[in-house]
Design a protein around this motif. Sequence first.
Motif, PDB file in Angstrom:
ATOM      1  N   LYS A 138       0.820  -1.202   0.000  1.00  0.00           N
ATOM      2  CA  LYS A 138       0.000   0.000   0.000  1.00  0.00           C
ATOM      3  C   LYS A 138       0.857   1.256   0.000  1.00  0.00           C
ATOM      4  CE  LYS A 138      -4.141  -1.915   0.494  1.00  0.00           C
ATOM      5  NZ  LYS A 138      -3.710  -2.986  -0.437  1.00  0.00           N
ATOM      6  N   TYR A 154       8.734   3.590  10.139  1.00  0.00           N
ATOM      7  CA  TYR A 154       7.763   4.553  10.667  1.00  0.00           C
ATOM      8  C   TYR A 154       7.559   4.245  12.134  1.00  0.00           C
ATOM      9  CZ  TYR A 154       4.447   0.677  10.161  1.00  0.00           C
ATOM     10  OH  TYR A 154       3.829  -0.532  10.246  1.00  0.00           O
ATOM     11  N   LYS A 214       0.559   7.918  -8.977  1.00  0.00           N
ATOM     12  CA  LYS A 214       0.662   8.266  -7.560  1.00  0.00           C
ATOM     13  C   LYS A 214       1.174   7.081  -6.754  1.00  0.00           C
ATOM     14  CE  LYS A 214      -3.485  11.004  -8.124  1.00  0.00           C
ATOM     15  NZ  LYS A 214      -4.937  10.920  -8.027  1.00  0.00           N
ATOM     16  N   ILE A 215       2.023   7.356  -5.829  1.00  0.00           N
ATOM     17  CA  ILE A 215       2.354   6.323  -4.858  1.00  0.00           C
ATOM     18  C   ILE A 215       2.348   6.915  -3.454  1.00  0.00           C
ATOM     19  CG2 ILE A 215       3.562   4.442  -6.076  1.00  0.00           C
ATOM     20  CD1 ILE A 215       6.075   5.876  -5.966  1.00  0.00           C
ATOM     21  N   ARG A 216       2.024   6.071  -2.508  1.00  0.00           N
ATOM     22  CA  ARG A 216       2.048   6.510  -1.118  1.00  0.00           C
ATOM     23  C   ARG A 216       3.424   6.268  -0.554  1.00  0.00           C
ATOM     24  NH1 ARG A 216      -2.351   2.967  -0.598  1.00  0.00           N
ATOM     25  NH2 ARG A 216      -4.360   4.017  -0.825  1.00  0.00           N
ATOM     26  N   ARG A 264       5.261   6.145   3.129  1.00  0.00           N
ATOM     27  CA  ARG A 264       4.963   6.099   4.558  1.00  0.00           C
ATOM     28  C   ARG A 264       6.210   6.368   5.396  1.00  0.00           C
ATOM     29  NH1 ARG A 264       1.971   1.282   8.036  1.00  0.00           N
ATOM     30  NH2 ARG A 264       1.088   2.763   9.505  1.00  0.00           N
ATOM     31  N   TYR A 276       1.164   8.855   6.076  1.00  0.00           N
ATOM     32  CA  TYR A 276       1.249   8.611   4.632  1.00  0.00           C
ATOM     33  C   TYR A 276       1.323   9.935   3.884  1.00  0.00           C
ATOM     34  CZ  TYR A 276      -0.103   3.747   5.446  1.00  0.00           C
ATOM     35  OH  TYR A 276      -0.146   2.449   5.853  1.00  0.00           O
ATOM     36  N   HIS A 277       2.126   9.940   2.826  1.00  0.00           N
ATOM     37  CA  HIS A 277       2.222  11.127   1.988  1.00  0.00           C
ATOM     38  C   HIS A 277       2.089  10.694   0.546  1.00  0.00           C
ATOM     39  CE1 HIS A 277       4.068  13.011   5.544  1.00  0.00           C
ATOM     40  NE2 HIS A 277       4.629  11.823   5.686  1.00  0.00           N
ATOM     41  N   LEU A 278       1.668  11.627  -0.276  1.00  0.00           N
ATOM     42  CA  LEU A 278       1.537  11.310  -1.689  1.00  0.00           C
ATOM     43  C   LEU A 278       2.820  11.681  -2.422  1.00  0.00           C
ATOM     44  CD1 LEU A 278      -0.584  10.178  -3.607  1.00  0.00           C
ATOM     45  CD2 LEU A 278      -1.187  12.534  -4.178  1.00  0.00           C
ATOM     46  N   PHE A 298       5.033  10.502  -6.365  1.00  0.00           N
ATOM     47  CA  PHE A 298       4.780   9.973  -7.702  1.00  0.00           C
ATOM     48  C   PHE A 298       5.949   9.112  -8.123  1.00  0.00           C
ATOM     49  CE2 PHE A 298       2.889  14.065  -7.026  1.00  0.00           C
ATOM     50  CZ  PHE A 298       1.568  13.852  -7.384  1.00  0.00           C
ATOM     51  N   ASP A 326      -4.542   6.964   4.750  1.00  0.00           N
ATOM     52  CA  ASP A 326      -5.512   8.042   4.588  1.00  0.00           C
ATOM     53  C   ASP A 326      -5.222   8.872   3.338  1.00  0.00           C
ATOM     54  OD1 ASP A 326      -3.140   8.958   5.532  1.00  0.00           O
ATOM     55  OD2 ASP A 326      -3.971  10.173   7.163  1.00  0.00           O
ATOM     56  N   VAL A 327      -4.309   8.383   2.523  1.00  0.00           N
ATOM     57  CA  VAL A 327      -3.971   9.114   1.305  1.00  0.00           C
ATOM     58  C   VAL A 327      -4.425   8.283   0.109  1.00  0.00           C
ATOM     59  CG1 VAL A 327      -2.057   9.933  -0.103  1.00  0.00           C
ATOM     60  CG2 VAL A 327      -1.989  10.241   2.374  1.00  0.00           C
ATOM     61  N   ASP A 371      -4.276   6.952  -3.513  1.00  0.00           N
ATOM     62  CA  ASP A 371      -3.285   6.838  -4.593  1.00  0.00           C
ATOM     63  C   ASP A 371      -3.933   6.339  -5.883  1.00  0.00           C
ATOM     64  OD1 ASP A 371      -3.778   4.202  -4.022  1.00  0.00           O
ATOM     65  OD2 ASP A 371      -1.677   3.599  -3.907  1.00  0.00           O
ATOM     66  N   ASP A 411      -5.112   6.404  -9.476  1.00  0.00           N
ATOM     67  CA  ASP A 411      -4.728   7.178 -10.651  1.00  0.00           C
ATOM     68  C   ASP A 411      -5.927   7.379 -11.561  1.00  0.00           C
ATOM     69  OD1 ASP A 411      -1.758   7.258 -10.229  1.00  0.00           O
ATOM     70  OD2 ASP A 411      -2.067   5.092 -10.226  1.00  0.00           O
ATOM     71  N   ARG A 451       6.606  18.870 -13.259  1.00  0.00           N
ATOM     72  CA  ARG A 451       7.723  18.236 -12.540  1.00  0.00           C
ATOM     73  C   ARG A 451       8.861  17.920 -13.497  1.00  0.00           C
ATOM     74  NH1 ARG A 451       3.491  15.210 -10.233  1.00  0.00           N
ATOM     75  NH2 ARG A 451       4.053  13.284 -11.325  1.00  0.00           N
TER      76      ARG A 451
END
Lengths: 201, 62, 52
Positions: A55, A61, A128-130, A132, A137-139, A141, B9-10, B12, B14, B28
Amino acid sequence: MANTTVRGALAIHGQNPQYLVETVIRNRIYEDPYWKEHCFALTAETLIDKAIELKAIGGVYGNNKPTEFMCLLLKLLQIQPEKEILLEYLQAEEFKYLRALAVMYIRMTFRAVEVYEILEPLLKDFRKIRYRNSGGYHLTFMDEFVDQLLRDERVCDIILPRLTKRDVLEDNGEIGPRKSRLLDAMEGKEEEGSERGRSRS
Amino acid sequence: KEKEAEVPDVDDTDGLDPEGEFEAWRLRELARIKRDKEEAVARELEREEIERRRALPEEQRL
Amino acid sequence: RGHLRALGQTTRIERSTVEQVRARIAFLREKTKEASNAKAFDFEQRLAEIKE
């Protein structure tokens, strides 16, 4: 056994490939439930199932807990699949976390020229990739992740093996200038078929 | 158990906003191209500077 | 390790071949196909538009 490197593994950058993950993190992985329950006896084939369920990417973390991504990365270092297998992972493009894992592994273990040649084309992958880390979690790419792997010393809490700078390889004639699909498009170059691209280089 | 913490909570996913996602990538990529170019220019300048110093007579170099 | 031996299990992990990996990916691909159909966005076409 569960924690030993596969017999006959080649030293990477002059050492046991598993040592590319520093001791503190490595030991945390060996203790991790995900490692023990899900990574035991994985092969290059069965690892795919786990990788496509990922995921997020990331190192550690919370209280230094390794991500599943990190566990699978260590597993890859342990079993050291053939180069062709890694390329298969990359080509299975609908599985983006499998690709992310392969990209990280390739950056850590392949020769510099190969790293640039294999990774740079993926700078066009804007999915997009998460990511961690302790902050949650952050977005990010895929292209951003690849760019980090090519430039930063530390990615996903791992100190990456030193990568010869691109301009040095260019000066030595080991690698051509980076191609950007966007730049080509803006300069009005024709769509570059794979055969033509090959013959030119 | 700690399953709640496991749910990211994010999002992803596409393709929710194809135009926007492509456009963000374009920016980018442009930034990377610009950055790489600037670095190349800086390296070239540095190289020239070293050449220039080398060409100077001993006493001026110090 | 000892207990695994006792169970008659080998402690040596088999190596997968490229063919096995390919087959696995093809299988998983088929399985998740419907889910990923939504992503029909054409990257190439976008680049073509920039050219104009």
